[in-house]
Design an enzyme around this catalytic site. Structure first.
Site, PDB file in Angstrom:
ATOM      1  N   ASP A  32       0.832  -1.201   0.000  1.00 45.94           N
ATOM      2  CA  ASP A  32       0.000   0.000   0.000  1.00 45.94           C
ATOM      3  C   ASP A  32       0.872   1.258   0.000  1.00 45.94           C
ATOM      4  O   ASP A  32       1.963   1.268   0.580  1.00 45.94           O
ATOM      5  CB  ASP A  32      -0.900  -0.010   1.240  1.00 45.94           C
ATOM      6  CG  ASP A  32      -2.031   0.983   1.146  1.00 45.94           C
ATOM      7  OD1 ASP A  32      -2.342   1.440   0.031  1.00 45.94           O
ATOM      8  OD2 ASP A  32      -2.612   1.311   2.205  1.00 45.94           O
ATOM      9  N   ASN A  80     -10.547  -2.568  -6.209  1.00 48.32           N
ATOM     10  CA  ASN A  80      -9.718  -1.625  -6.969  1.00 48.32           C
ATOM     11  C   ASN A  80     -10.307  -1.242  -8.325  1.00 48.32           C
ATOM     12  O   ASN A  80      -9.856  -0.283  -8.956  1.00 48.32           O
ATOM     13  CB  ASN A  80      -8.305  -2.195  -7.176  1.00 48.32           C
ATOM     14  CG  ASN A  80      -7.474  -2.177  -5.915  1.00 48.32           C
ATOM     15  OD1 ASN A  80      -6.555  -2.976  -5.761  1.00 48.32           O
ATOM     16  ND2 ASN A  80      -7.782  -1.273  -4.988  1.00 48.32           N
TER      17      ASN A  80
END
Length: 253
Positions: A32, A80
């Site tokens: 991330d 996503n």
């Protein structure tokens, strides 16, 4: 709760001493912070994703050099798809570039690559990359590297439940025959041990739908470092932190 998790982070040090007889069998990483890394440098978000891709190579090498049997990387979640179309298109091209440049070294190291997630929804060129990669590495006997691509932990559990229900409906199994061990065999990670250590970068403190069944007893390590700045040294610190914890699994030692 946030302060508790932050207190488990080790102070950054230059030297790390690892116990070779207490290494994790399986490390899973939530990669991330690519977008924030790019923004801080005045770059487009895709530049951060490209830098993060290069870090994948370094971490695979580091884990293989340590003798870690299995590494799982959260590459693209089912959530996503909500990102801007151009960013998603770029992310779908990254596997092609990565494996084009890295596949020879992966084969040389004996790495077997696996993918978990619904790859059928991926663009055709990404699916072709997945197919070729599986074909090139399927016979390798070394470290296993799993890419979670269009993956969601809840969807995985639902799919496993459906698979068992279909066996019950067809008369091949009875509801009472279901155990935790049998249920795990329907998961995408069947055949590899559950993760001992889950690492998340960028300062976020959550699993984000990643290996939610498998990580039930994993040790969690959260780092403020953004993924493109992750390093072999930070990996070693995370493992050292893991080695300093007492894993009781509900019992007493």
């Amino acid at each position: 709760m946030r302060n508790f998790f932050r207190s488990r982070r080790r102070t950054e040090r230059a030297e790390v001493s690892l116990l070779q007889d207490n290494l994790p069998r399986h490390i899973a990483i939530i990669m991330d912070g690519n977008g924030r890394w790019a923004r801080r440098r005045g770059l487009p978000r895709v530049a951060g994703h490209h830098a993060g891709m290069k870090k994948v190579r370094e971490v695979i090498r580091a884990c293989d050099d340590l003798g870690i049997p299995c590494l799982t990387l959260y590459a693209f979640s089912t959530e996503n798809w909500k990102r801007p179309e151009g960013e998603v298109e770029f992310l779908m091209r990254l596997p092609e570039e990565f494996f084009r440049t890295e596949i020879d070294e992966l084969v040389e190291r004996g790495v077997q690559v696996r993918f978990i997630g619904d790859t059928s929804r991926l663009p055709s060129h990404t699916q072709e990359t997945v197919r070729k990669t599986l074909e090139r590495t399927e016979g390798n006997q070394g470290m296993t590297v799993i890419f979670a691509l269009n993956y969601g932990g809840r969807a995985e559990v639902v799919n496993a439940a459906k698979a068992f229900a279909e066996e019950v409906a067809s008369g091949l199994a009875s509801p009472g025959a279901l155990t935790e061990e049998r249920f795990a065999s329907y998961l995408a990670t069947d055949g590899v041990p559950d993760p001992d250590l889950v690492i998340r970068t960028s300062g976020e403190i959550r699993l984000s739908n990643f290996l939610i069944w498998q990580a039930a007893y994993a040790e969690l390590y959260f780092s403020d470092v953004l993924w493109p700045d992750f390093s072999r040294e930070i990996l070693h610190r995370a493992i050292e932190d893991y080695q300093g914890r007492m894993r009781r699994f509900g019992g007493l030692k």
